[in-house]
Design a protein around this motif. Sequence first.
Motif, short mmCIF file in Angstrom:
data_model
loop_
_atom_site.label_atom_id
_atom_site.label_comp_id
_atom_site.label_asym_id
_atom_site.label_seq_id
_atom_site.Cartn_x
_atom_site.Cartn_y
_atom_site.Cartn_z
N ASN A 12 0.76 -1.43 0.06
CA ASN A 12 -0.04 0.13 0.14
C ASN A 12 0.93 1.42 0.05
O ASN A 12 0.29 2.13 -0.61
CB ASN A 12 -0.91 0.14 1.14
CG ASN A 12 -1.57 1.45 1.56
OD1 ASN A 12 -2.23 1.90 0.59
ND2 ASN A 12 -1.17 1.78 2.56
N ALA A 13 2.05 1.24 0.61
CA ALA A 13 2.78 2.37 0.90
C ALA A 13 3.16 3.12 -0.27
O ALA A 13 3.28 2.38 -1.43
CB ALA A 13 4.23 2.00 1.58
N GLY A 14 2.68 4.45 -0.63
CA GLY A 14 3.18 5.29 -1.90
C GLY A 14 3.36 6.60 -1.56
O GLY A 14 2.87 7.29 -0.62
N ILE A 15 3.87 7.23 -2.54
CA ILE A 15 3.82 8.74 -2.50
C ILE A 15 3.56 9.21 -3.94
O ILE A 15 3.80 8.55 -5.10
CB ILE A 15 5.39 9.24 -2.31
CG1 ILE A 15 6.48 8.43 -3.18
CG2 ILE A 15 5.81 8.95 -0.66
CD1 ILE A 15 7.66 9.16 -3.03
N MET A 16 3.10 10.44 -3.95
CA MET A 16 2.53 11.03 -5.20
C MET A 16 2.84 12.55 -5.11
O MET A 16 2.05 13.46 -5.08
CB MET A 16 0.94 11.01 -4.99
CG MET A 16 0.39 11.24 -6.42
SD MET A 16 -1.65 10.98 -6.20
CE MET A 16 -2.00 12.77 -6.27
N PRO A 17 4.32 12.94 -5.76
CA PRO A 17 4.44 14.24 -5.93
C PRO A 17 3.62 14.66 -7.33
O PRO A 17 3.58 13.80 -8.08
CB PRO A 17 5.88 14.26 -6.12
CG PRO A 17 6.45 12.80 -5.75
CD PRO A 17 5.41 11.99 -5.88
N CYS A 18 3.20 15.97 -7.34
CA CYS A 18 2.08 16.15 -8.21
C CYS A 18 2.47 17.61 -8.77
O CYS A 18 2.22 18.86 -8.17
CB CYS A 18 0.78 16.45 -7.71
SG CYS A 18 -0.41 16.71 -8.60
N HIS A 19 3.43 17.55 -10.00
CA HIS A 19 3.76 18.77 -10.72
C HIS A 19 4.04 18.50 -12.14
O HIS A 19 4.32 17.04 -12.36
CB HIS A 19 4.42 19.64 -10.15
CG HIS A 19 5.61 18.97 -9.23
ND1 HIS A 19 5.24 18.92 -7.83
CD2 HIS A 19 6.76 18.69 -9.18
CE1 HIS A 19 6.50 18.29 -7.30
NE2 HIS A 19 7.14 18.02 -8.34
N PRO A 20 4.48 19.21 -13.27
CA PRO A 20 4.75 19.07 -14.36
C PRO A 20 6.07 18.23 -14.42
O PRO A 20 6.84 18.40 -13.44
CB PRO A 20 4.77 20.32 -15.17
CG PRO A 20 4.10 21.42 -14.33
CD PRO A 20 4.19 20.94 -12.94
N LEU A 21 6.39 17.49 -15.35
CA LEU A 21 7.70 16.71 -15.34
C LEU A 21 8.84 17.19 -15.24
O LEU A 21 9.72 16.99 -14.51
CB LEU A 21 7.46 15.75 -16.66
CG LEU A 21 8.61 14.96 -16.78
CD1 LEU A 21 8.94 13.98 -15.77
CD2 LEU A 21 8.74 14.17 -18.27
N LEU A 22 8.81 18.63 -15.88
CA LEU A 22 10.06 19.39 -16.09
C LEU A 22 10.38 19.82 -14.44
O LEU A 22 11.53 20.39 -14.38
CB LEU A 22 9.86 20.47 -17.08
CG LEU A 22 9.78 19.93 -18.48
CD1 LEU A 22 9.61 21.00 -19.19
CD2 LEU A 22 10.96 19.11 -18.91
N GLU A 23 9.51 20.05 -13.78
CA GLU A 23 9.69 20.64 -12.34
C GLU A 23 9.94 19.31 -11.27
O GLU A 23 10.22 19.47 -10.05
CB GLU A 23 8.42 21.12 -11.84
CG GLU A 23 8.34 22.42 -12.73
CD GLU A 23 7.03 23.41 -12.29
OE1 GLU A 23 6.44 23.04 -11.24
OE2 GLU A 23 6.51 23.99 -12.98
N HIS A 24 9.89 17.99 -11.83
CA HIS A 24 10.17 16.81 -10.90
C HIS A 24 11.57 16.96 -10.73
O HIS A 24 12.68 16.87 -11.55
CB HIS A 24 9.67 15.67 -11.54
CG HIS A 24 8.36 15.45 -11.25
ND1 HIS A 24 7.38 15.90 -12.03
CD2 HIS A 24 7.77 14.37 -10.41
CE1 HIS A 24 6.44 15.47 -11.18
NE2 HIS A 24 6.56 14.57 -10.26
#
Lengths: 323, 323
Positions: free
Chosen positions: A145-157
Motif C-alpha cells: 500500500n505504501a506510496g508517494i505522489m508528488p504532483c507537478h509538471p515533469l520538468l519540475e520533478h
Amino acid sequence: MSIQSNNNKPNGGGIEIGQNTIYNIVLLIVDIVLLVFKFWLTIIQEIIKIFSTRPLEHVNGKLVLITGAGHGMGKEMALQYASLGAKVLCWDVNEQTNTQTVKEIKQAGGTAHGYICNVARREEVLELATKIQKEHGFVSIVINNAGIMPCHPLLEHTEQEIRLMYDVNVVAHFWIIQAFLPAMIERNEGNIVALSSCAGLFGLANLVPYCGTKFAVRGYMAALAEELRKQNPLSKIKFTTIYPYMIDTGLCKNPHYRFPNLMKLISPKDAAASIIEAQRQGLEEAAIPRHFVGVEKVSRIIPRKAMRLVNDFLDTGVDTDKI
Amino acid sequence: MSIQSNNNKPNGGGIEIGQNTIYNIVLLIVDIVLLVFKFWLTIIQEIIKIFSTRPLEHVNGKLVLITGAGHGMGKEMALQYASLGAKVLCWDVNEQTNTQTVKEIKQAGGTAHGYICNVARREEVLELATKIQKEHGFVSIVINNAGIMPCHPLLEHTEQEIRLMYDVNVVAHFWIIQAFLPAMIERNEGNIVALSSCAGLFGLANLVPYCGTKFAVRGYMAALAEELRKQNPLSKIKFTTIYPYMIDTGLCKNPHYRFPNLMKLISPKDAAASIIEAQRQGLEEAAIPRHFVGVEKVSRIIPRKAMRLVNDFLDTGVDTDKI
C-alpha cells in the motif's frame, strides 16, 4: 497405432509423414473446437458472476501485512482488518504514526503489531520478513500500500522525487513479494494486494512519473499472476490490483472537477472497505469506485482524440502541488 | 444581458439566482450537444484514417537522437534514419559498439555523431544534452530506445537487476525528456518516441519486473501527452509509444511458440523500419506488428479467464534465460 502399422505401400515413409500431419491437423481442430467451447462457457460464467454476489473469504485469525499503515488508506485498512478479527502487521517508515495505528487497534480490542521499515531497502524488508514469519507464522494477506505522489509538471520533478517514487511505489513491492511469496507458494494459498491507482489506468497531467509507477504496478501484477499460473496451473494464490480514484488522504492536494457531485473525493474509510471487499472476493482488478475499470476498458477502444473531448468536458484532474 | 435587466419583479435577487441556474443549464446542454457532435465526428475521422495512408513527415536534415544506438533496433534505426538524410546522434554506454554504428553510417555516406553516455545518470545526460544542443542545434526527434530485459521468475531476480532495469528502461527516459523537451516546447515542434514492448500491453511470465517497466513507459507517455496538451491545447509536439513483439536482437533469448509461422521473431531491421514509419506518421501508439494494439484493446474487454484459454492455446512466450 493403426497409422504406424500401415506400411504395405511402396512409399511408406512419405505416407507416414502425411498421416502424422493429418493426425496433427485433427488434434489441432479438436483443440480449436475445445477452445471455442471453453472460451464462450467462461465468458458466460464471468457475465453471470457480474450479476451475482461473490462470497467473502473470511479473514478472522489470519495474518495481514499492510505497508504504509501509519496513514490514510493503510491505516483505515489496518483498523478494519483488525475489526474483522485479523491479526494485523503494521509496517511504516514513520514510527510515530505507525504506533498510533497499533494503539488504536488495541484500544478497539483488536490484535496488531507495529514494525518500522523502509520498504525501499531490500535487506531491511527481507530481515524483518524472516523475523515476522518466525515469530508469527504464515502471512496470508500482503498489502503493498505504501506510496508517494508528488504532483507537478515533469520538468519540475527533481531527481530525488522521481527515484524515491519508483523505489517506494514499485520496486519496494518486489522486495515484499520476494519475502512473502515463497511461503504462499509452499502452502498454495495467500493473497497479494497491490495499490495501483486510476493513474495506472489513465495518463494524467501533473502526474507523469507517478502514472509510470502505477501503470508499472498494474503490469507487474498481471505478469505475476500469469507467472504463478504457468508455474502451477492449480495455483490458488490470488492477486488483486486496486485502482483508487481520488481519495481524501492528503496525497491528492489540489483536485479540481467540473461536476463535484459526479466525481467527488472518496473517504479513506470507504476506500479501505472497498479494498478489503475486493481482496475477500478475490477480484483480480478493482477500481474505487468499481465501474472505473469498465470505463478504462471502454475508453481504450475509443480513439484517444475522442476521449480527450470527453475529458475536457468533464474537466477533472489534479493541479500542481507547487502553487 | 436580458436576464440581468429583467428586475421588475418583487423578488429580483431570488429570480436572478434562478435565471443564473437556468442559464447554466442551457450552457451545459449546449456543451453536451457540442460534445456528442464532436465526439462522433472525431470517431468517424479516426475510422477513415485507419483506411487511408497517412502522410510521412520528412526527416531529411533533422537531428535525431537515439539511445542504445550500438545494438539491435537502436543501431538499425540509426542506420535507417541516416539513410533518410537525418543527422543521427548515437548514444550508447558501450563505446565500441556505438563507434561501430557511427562508422557504418559514415561509410554509407550518412551523417552521425557518437556519444558515450550512461543514460541512468541524470547529470551525465543533462551535461551531454547541453553540449549537443549548443553544438548541433535543435534535436527534433528523441528516441528513448535503450533497455535491458532480464528474463526469469521474479523470485530469481537480484536487487541489482531490478534496480538497473527500472533505471535504464524508465527513469532514464525522464532525464532525456527533461533535457530535450524544453527546446521542443519553445519551438512547439518535435517528436518523442519511447520503446515500450508487448510486455507493456500484456503481463508475461518470466518478465514480471520487466512488464512493470514497459507498462510504466506506456503510462508516463500517455500522461506526458496529456500534460503537454493541458499546458498548450495547440501543442504540436508528438509522442509515439512503440510496442514491439519479440524482436530478434539477442534480448529475447529463449522464445517459444506453438505456431512459429503465425508469430515469429521480427528482424531488428524490419522493426526499425516500422518504428520510423510510426514516428513519421505521428502515431501515438504503434505495435510491431501493428495489429497487436488492437488485440490488446479487444483482449482488455474479454474476461481474463477466457483470455488465458486463448493464451494457453497459442502457447507463446519467453522461457527463463537461466537454463
